[in-house]
Design a protein around this motif. Structure first.
Motif, short mmCIF file in Angstrom:
data_model
loop_
_atom_site.label_atom_id
_atom_site.label_comp_id
_atom_site.label_asym_id
_atom_site.label_seq_id
_atom_site.Cartn_x
_atom_site.Cartn_y
_atom_site.Cartn_z
N MET A 1 40.36 47.18 64.59
CA MET A 1 40.48 47.99 63.26
C MET A 1 41.46 47.23 62.42
SD MET A 1 40.70 51.88 64.80
CE MET A 1 41.02 52.40 63.17
N SER A 2 41.26 47.43 61.05
CA SER A 2 42.14 46.82 60.11
C SER A 2 42.05 47.51 59.06
CB SER A 2 41.80 45.29 59.72
OG SER A 2 40.26 45.32 59.32
N GLN A 3 43.28 47.56 58.12
CA GLN A 3 43.10 48.20 56.77
C GLN A 3 43.87 47.03 55.90
OE1 GLN A 3 42.85 51.34 56.20
NE2 GLN A 3 44.13 51.69 54.21
N THR A 4 42.94 46.96 54.62
CA THR A 4 43.42 46.27 53.54
C THR A 4 44.10 46.77 52.54
OG1 THR A 4 41.18 45.09 53.84
CG2 THR A 4 42.18 44.59 51.77
N VAL A 5 45.09 46.34 52.07
CA VAL A 5 46.26 46.87 50.85
C VAL A 5 46.35 45.78 49.88
CG1 VAL A 5 47.25 48.35 52.67
CG2 VAL A 5 48.04 46.07 52.26
N THR A 6 46.84 46.22 48.87
CA THR A 6 47.21 45.15 48.07
C THR A 6 48.82 45.41 47.63
OG1 THR A 6 45.03 45.64 46.88
CG2 THR A 6 46.93 44.56 45.23
N VAL A 7 49.22 43.85 47.75
CA VAL A 7 50.75 43.94 47.31
C VAL A 7 50.71 43.34 46.22
CG1 VAL A 7 52.82 42.44 47.99
CG2 VAL A 7 51.28 43.25 49.81
N LYS A 8 51.87 44.02 45.17
CA LYS A 8 51.92 43.69 43.88
C LYS A 8 53.18 43.05 43.65
CE LYS A 8 49.34 47.50 41.82
NZ LYS A 8 49.22 48.84 41.11
N ILE A 93 41.60 34.97 39.10
CA ILE A 93 41.61 35.09 40.49
C ILE A 93 41.59 33.71 41.26
CG2 ILE A 93 40.67 36.21 42.66
CD1 ILE A 93 39.39 38.56 40.79
N TRP A 94 42.23 33.61 42.16
CA TRP A 94 42.33 32.46 43.14
C TRP A 94 42.07 32.78 44.42
CZ3 TRP A 94 45.39 33.34 38.93
CH2 TRP A 94 45.36 32.18 38.14
N ASN A 95 41.32 31.94 45.35
CA ASN A 95 41.26 32.40 46.74
C ASN A 95 42.45 32.20 47.60
OD1 ASN A 95 40.98 29.65 47.55
ND2 ASN A 95 38.80 29.80 46.88
N ASN A 96 42.28 32.52 48.77
CA ASN A 96 43.44 32.34 49.48
C ASN A 96 43.84 30.88 50.03
OD1 ASN A 96 41.51 32.07 51.55
ND2 ASN A 96 42.10 33.54 52.81
N GLN A 97 42.87 30.10 49.79
CA GLN A 97 43.31 28.50 49.97
C GLN A 97 43.99 27.80 48.96
OE1 GLN A 97 39.39 27.36 51.21
NE2 GLN A 97 39.59 27.71 53.32
N LEU A 135 54.45 42.31 54.57
CA LEU A 135 53.02 42.43 54.41
C LEU A 135 52.39 41.07 54.12
CD1 LEU A 135 52.86 45.73 52.55
CD2 LEU A 135 52.14 45.37 54.89
N LEU A 136 53.22 40.01 53.49
CA LEU A 136 52.47 38.96 53.28
C LEU A 136 52.61 37.98 54.58
CD1 LEU A 136 53.89 38.33 49.71
CD2 LEU A 136 51.53 38.92 50.31
N LYS A 137 52.97 38.31 55.61
CA LYS A 137 52.89 37.52 56.72
C LYS A 137 51.49 37.77 57.55
CE LYS A 137 57.97 37.54 57.60
NZ LYS A 137 59.13 38.20 58.26
N GLN A 138 50.74 38.81 56.96
CA GLN A 138 49.50 39.23 57.59
C GLN A 138 48.61 38.12 56.87
OE1 GLN A 138 49.61 41.27 60.02
NE2 GLN A 138 51.80 41.99 59.82
N LYS A 139 47.22 38.33 57.19
CA LYS A 139 45.91 37.60 56.78
C LYS A 139 45.94 37.75 55.32
CE LYS A 139 41.01 36.78 57.45
NZ LYS A 139 40.02 37.45 58.19
N LEU A 140 45.84 36.87 54.31
CA LEU A 140 45.75 36.99 53.17
C LEU A 140 44.45 36.76 52.35
CD1 LEU A 140 49.14 34.92 52.02
CD2 LEU A 140 48.94 37.26 52.49
N GLY A 141 44.24 37.52 51.51
CA GLY A 141 42.94 37.48 50.55
C GLY A 141 43.31 36.78 49.32
N ILE A 156 48.09 40.65 45.45
CA ILE A 156 47.45 39.65 46.74
C ILE A 156 46.90 40.74 47.81
CG2 ILE A 156 48.18 38.37 48.44
CD1 ILE A 156 50.47 37.11 47.14
N SER A 157 45.74 40.29 48.01
CA SER A 157 44.95 41.30 49.02
C SER A 157 45.22 41.30 50.35
CB SER A 157 43.41 41.02 48.81
OG SER A 157 42.55 41.99 49.69
N VAL A 158 45.56 41.80 51.27
CA VAL A 158 46.41 41.63 52.43
C VAL A 158 45.63 42.49 53.59
CG1 VAL A 158 48.40 41.60 54.02
CG2 VAL A 158 48.57 41.27 51.54
N THR A 159 45.21 41.89 54.73
CA THR A 159 44.30 42.72 55.74
C THR A 159 45.34 42.79 56.93
OG1 THR A 159 42.14 41.67 54.96
CG2 THR A 159 42.40 42.58 57.32
#
Length: 358
Positions: A1-8, A93-97, A135-141, A156-159
């Protein structure tokens, strides 16, 4: 299970960087709209790559624009092109790479002298103990940059992986005006959250200030006052929702139950003097904050039918109307009426029927 949040994250670009971001944001949106228009005309997805798009954007951003345009086209196709969304708000928008960050800056490619160059933009990421930084230590989008009220913001989208709580321990939460929230666990632990008197005073003060500004016809000041009030309300909702979820964690709660809010403005107990507060307070936002914070902790949120939750006796099921803040039943049961509401919410029928046994 995972949850996606947005870090501002607040950005502090230089004047030159701000001008560049403004131009890139406008170009990004116009590129998407042009691609969508072409695809709608041809009734098929574009085969263009970044090499085929002659605009002043880094290739990575061009690729993201193509991806976003295809997403918009897909939505239009579902409506058989009766509704074709047109993006208006400038953003980029920029991708996570294609971005990175440290404690003081975000690094990403922007256009400088006609060429894409990875550039540090000052950001308020603060210290290691900040919740956003953790939160930004998690998987970034993706990273989205936009301008709000003359301030630049990076989103930043974070899963985040979540672990569902084992066992079933239920907590009911009753939302209101005089007391923003009351929670009761199924082992009868009770907690009140927020300060309704303070909220009422602050909102009355905001209205008084705007009334005085209205007489002076200071429209910008009125608008700023409304924005300030909304930020204050949102901050209150964040703090209350965080406290509720922490209380649930402390008591090993696995399910939080809230009232379905579809008709709360018609059913909430209030007087004429509280009517303005009722119609300006966002009960929906508070419930959404509770839900997403709870999900991050592996706690489920269920919505129940609110009918008679404040009138039914939890002991004998007889219906009684509370007098002021006290609920009394002929069977001898007595409680604060908001506690009664929260107690009944624990066992009320779940709206979608997919309830956990309590």
């Amino acid at each position: 299970m995972s949850q996606t949040v947005t870090v501002k994250i607040k950005l502090l670009p230089t004047k030159e960087q701000a001008l560049t971001l403004t131009e890139m944001s406008k170009t990004y949106i116009s590129t998407i709209n042009d691609l969508v228009s072409e695809m709608v005309k041809e009734k098929k997805n574009t085969k263009k790559t970044s090499k085929n798009i002659d605009v002043s954007l880094p290739s990575a951003v061009k690729n993201q624009a193509i991806k976003d345009a295809k997403s918009v086209f897909k939505k239009a196709k579902k409506t058989k092109f009766e509704t074709v969304p047109v993006l208006k708000k400038p953003m980029c928008i920029w991708n996570n790479q294609n971005y990175s960050f440290d404690f003081t800056h975000i690094y990403l490619p922007i256009m400088i002298d006609g060429k894409a160059k990875k550039t540090p933009i000052r950001a308020l990421l603060v210290d290691k103990d900040n919740r956003n930084f953790n939160l930004l230590k998690q998987k970034l989008g993706t990273l989205r940059i936009t301008k709000k009220s003359n301030k630049w913001v990076a989103q930043i989208s974070v899963t985040i992986p979540t672990v569902k709580k084992t066992g079933v321990k239920v907590m009911g939460v009753d939302l209101g005006l005089k007391i923003p929230a009351v929670a009761v666990t199924d082992d009868e632990k009770v907690r009140f959250f927020g300060n309704g008197r303070e909220n009422k005073y602050k909102k009355r003060k905001f209205r008084s200030v705007r009334k005085a500004l209205g007489k002076k016809k200071k429209l910008n000041a009125i608008r700023n006052s409304k924005n300030k009030e909304q930020r204050w309300m949102k901050d209150k909702d964040h703090k209350i929702s965080r406290a509720i979820v922490n209380f649930a964690k402390e008591n090993k709660v696995s399910v939080i139950r809230l009232e379905r809010l579809a008709n709360i403005r018609q059913t909430t107990r209030t007087s004429r003097k509280n009517e303005k507060n009722l119609h300006t307070w966002s009960f929906y936002r508070l419930s959404q904050f509770i839900e997403y914070k709870a999900n991050l902790e592996g706690i489920e949120v269920e919505y129940v039918n609110p009918a008679y939750t404040s009138q039914t006796c939890p002991r004998c099921s007889e219906k009684n109307k509370a007098q002021d803040r006290k609920y009394k039943c002929r069977c001898g049961f007595e409680k604060h009426r908001d506690i009664v509401g929260a107690m009944n919410i624990r066992y009320a029928p779940v709206v979608d029927g997919n309830s956990q046994p309590a």
